[in-house]
Design an enzyme around this catalytic site. Sequence first.
Site, PDB file in Angstrom:
ATOM      1  N   CYS A 236      -2.029   2.002   8.358  1.00  0.00           N
ATOM      2  CA  CYS A 236      -1.039   1.062   7.891  1.00  0.00           C
ATOM      3  C   CYS A 236      -1.540  -0.380   7.754  1.00  0.00           C
ATOM      4  O   CYS A 236      -1.953  -0.987   8.729  1.00  0.00           O
ATOM      5  CB  CYS A 236       0.072   1.154   8.936  1.00  0.00           C
ATOM      6  SG  CYS A 236       1.450   0.151   8.694  1.00  0.00           S
TER       7      CYS A 236
ATOM      8  N   CYS B 220       4.964  -7.295   8.250  1.00  0.00           N
ATOM      9  CA  CYS B 220       5.881  -6.755   9.250  1.00  0.00           C
ATOM     10  C   CYS B 220       6.051  -7.788  10.352  1.00  0.00           C
ATOM     11  O   CYS B 220       5.110  -8.498  10.698  1.00  0.00           O
ATOM     12  CB  CYS B 220       5.330  -5.460   9.838  1.00  0.00           C
ATOM     13  SG  CYS B 220       6.485  -4.628  10.956  1.00  0.00           S
TER      14      CYS B 220
ATOM     15  N   GLU C 141       0.826  -1.197   0.000  1.00  0.00           N
ATOM     16  CA  GLU C 141       0.000   0.000   0.000  1.00  0.00           C
ATOM     17  C   GLU C 141       0.863   1.251   0.000  1.00  0.00           C
ATOM     18  O   GLU C 141       1.911   1.288   0.626  1.00  0.00           O
ATOM     19  CB  GLU C 141      -0.825   0.051   1.286  1.00  0.00           C
ATOM     20  CG  GLU C 141      -1.647  -1.154   1.503  1.00  0.00           C
ATOM     21  CD  GLU C 141      -2.328  -1.114   2.865  1.00  0.00           C
ATOM     22  OE1 GLU C 141      -3.225  -1.914   3.067  1.00  0.00           O
ATOM     23  OE2 GLU C 141      -1.953  -0.272   3.704  1.00  0.00           O
TER      24      GLU C 141
ATOM     25  N   CYS D 227      -1.654  -2.440  15.007  1.00  0.00           N
ATOM     26  CA  CYS D 227      -1.326  -2.283  13.590  1.00  0.00           C
ATOM     27  C   CYS D 227      -1.797  -3.457  12.749  1.00  0.00           C
ATOM     28  O   CYS D 227      -1.527  -4.615  13.067  1.00  0.00           O
ATOM     29  CB  CYS D 227       0.181  -2.105  13.452  1.00  0.00           C
ATOM     30  SG  CYS D 227       0.703  -1.929  11.745  1.00  0.00           S
TER      31      CYS D 227
ATOM     32  N   CYS E 216       3.171  -4.917  16.405  1.00  0.00           N
ATOM     33  CA  CYS E 216       2.616  -3.883  17.276  1.00  0.00           C
ATOM     34  C   CYS E 216       1.115  -4.137  17.378  1.00  0.00           C
ATOM     35  O   CYS E 216       0.465  -4.463  16.395  1.00  0.00           O
ATOM     36  CB  CYS E 216       2.878  -2.489  16.692  1.00  0.00           C
ATOM     37  SG  CYS E 216       4.626  -2.089  16.579  1.00  0.00           S
TER      38      CYS E 216
ATOM     39  N   CYS F  40       3.091   8.344   1.578  1.00  0.00           N
ATOM     40  CA  CYS F  40       3.466   7.422   2.642  1.00  0.00           C
ATOM     41  C   CYS F  40       3.777   6.089   1.993  1.00  0.00           C
ATOM     42  O   CYS F  40       2.899   5.460   1.400  1.00  0.00           O
ATOM     43  CB  CYS F  40       2.292   7.324   3.616  1.00  0.00           C
ATOM     44  SG  CYS F  40       2.520   6.104   4.896  1.00  0.00           S
TER      45      CYS F  40
HETATM   46  N1  SAH Z   1       7.264   0.340  11.381  1.00  0.00           N
HETATM   47  C1  SAH Z   1       7.302   1.767  11.282  1.00  0.00           C
HETATM   48  C2  SAH Z   1       6.390   2.350  10.227  1.00  0.00           C
HETATM   49  C3  SAH Z   1       4.981   1.784  10.168  1.00  0.00           C
HETATM   50  S1  SAH Z   1       3.828   2.264  11.415  1.00  0.00           S
HETATM   51  C4  SAH Z   1       7.003   2.373  12.634  1.00  0.00           C
HETATM   52  O1  SAH Z   1       6.708   1.630  13.558  1.00  0.00           O
HETATM   53  O2  SAH Z   1       7.098   3.576  12.786  1.00  0.00           O
HETATM   54  C5  SAH Z   1       3.802   3.987  11.241  1.00  0.00           C
HETATM   55  C6  SAH Z   1       2.666   4.707  11.881  1.00  0.00           C
HETATM   56  O3  SAH Z   1       1.402   4.310  11.341  1.00  0.00           O
HETATM   57  C7  SAH Z   1       2.480   4.510  13.369  1.00  0.00           C
HETATM   58  O4  SAH Z   1       3.400   5.165  14.157  1.00  0.00           O
HETATM   59  C8  SAH Z   1       1.137   5.157  13.513  1.00  0.00           C
HETATM   60  O5  SAH Z   1       1.306   6.546  13.545  1.00  0.00           O
HETATM   61  C9  SAH Z   1       0.410   4.752  12.227  1.00  0.00           C
HETATM   62  N2  SAH Z   1      -0.586   3.692  12.492  1.00  0.00           N
HETATM   63  C10 SAH Z   1      -0.468   2.367  12.298  1.00  0.00           C
HETATM   64  N3  SAH Z   1      -1.590   1.713  12.691  1.00  0.00           N
HETATM   65  C11 SAH Z   1      -2.434   2.657  13.136  1.00  0.00           C
HETATM   66  C12 SAH Z   1      -3.762   2.641  13.682  1.00  0.00           C
HETATM   67  N4  SAH Z   1      -4.444   1.506  13.845  1.00  0.00           N
HETATM   68  N5  SAH Z   1      -4.317   3.831  14.022  1.00  0.00           N
HETATM   69  C13 SAH Z   1      -3.641   4.998  13.862  1.00  0.00           C
HETATM   70  N6  SAH Z   1      -2.401   5.076  13.360  1.00  0.00           N
HETATM   71  C14 SAH Z   1      -1.796   3.938  12.997  1.00  0.00           C
END
Ligand code: SAH
Length: 370
Positions: A349, A128, A100, A135, A132, A121
């Site tokens: 993401c 991944c 994406e 995510c 987390c 982005c």
């Molecule tokens: N692995 C890297 C980049 C991917 S995540 C990292 O951890 O920074 C990058 C960003 O996506 C996160 O910091 C958050 O700001 C956003 N993100 C991911 N999942 C999300 C969710 N469910 N709600 C809001 N923001 C989210």
Amino acid sequence: MGNNTDTATSNQLATGLSLSDWSDVLQAEGHPKFRSKQITQWLYEKRVSDFAGMTNLSQPMRDWLDDNYTIDALSTVRVTGSEDTTRKFLFRLADNRLVETVLIPASQALFGEKSDRRTICVSSQVGCAYACKFCASGLAGFTRNLTAGEIVSQVLKVEAESGESIQNIVFMGMGEPLANIRNLTKALEILNAEWGVNIGARRMTVSTSGLAPQIEKLAKIPIQIRLAISLHGATDEVREQIMPVNKKYPIGRLFQALEAWREQKKQKITFEYILIDGVNDSLDQAKVLVSRCRSMNAKVNLIPYNTVEGLQWERPPEAQQQAFLEVLTSAGIQATLRKEKGHDISAACGQLRLQQETAEGKIEKAASGS
Ligand code: SAH
């Protein structure tokens, strides 16, 4: 050109080679080295979609390029959103994997700076490994690194499809960029170089879950990129519940790496902090976050949690979001609360890929990840 073990296609992606890479391969093949400049011009400036379009090269050379390289690596599966909102592109790679890329319109504030520039982005991996808990990308686990060419191509493809020119790049899409640091570094070089895509280093932000040793490594590259840290918790106790990587690199270790970063780079670090109801949104966390920011001279980007199917968390009520912000700003910390625009098109993401793969039956059911 088998030095890239992450390459998914038999033909290497042309958009993953720098000017000096092209000089090297041309020389090895007995072609004149100066042609490298013409090739990078066709690829990154004039943006041809095939080698036949490289009209100032000889026919044998164009044939040789065509036999060994590919230019257009991504095919568009879906575009969600409209012209004046966040647009999300779902691309299929040569090996059928999905990634994406999100195009954020000019009017949307990024990191609190009102910007008239378009931001893209980009993804750095398929899936991944870091799981987390907020995510969508982590749900299906890790598949593979993107090649440098696949990273660069996301920018070229979105510009070609949208007709817009892009001024900012954030590595906040799918994947952990610092777990793919070699290809990331190559992509940054190509995106930044004058012979390349020519995007200013200060307009490129790498976001990481906090891989401390790789932050120290990235600090040494001679490009003045920006760094964003997905913090999401101000104490180890809270952060650990949200990000398993905190067990490996606790906040103390992470901040040691950030010190090293600050010695090399001039810009402020940004902490990203997703607000999750009842998990990390207490005012006590906000107060600890204030002292973390002071120690690093960092700014904060608060993001209301975007609900992900298969995950149970929710965003806090607006009053709580404001109260959290207030603790930061009244202490003099530069902080913004993002007015989230992509919520309705699953712009967080990994969400779009998850939907598509579920629809295609590739993911039977979302695995718990950790
Ligand atoms: N692995 C890297 C980049 C991917 S995540 C990292 O951890 O920074 C990058 C960003 O996506 C996160 O910091 C958050 O700001 C956003 N993100 C991911 N999942 C999300 C969710 N469910 N709600 C809001 N923001 C989210």
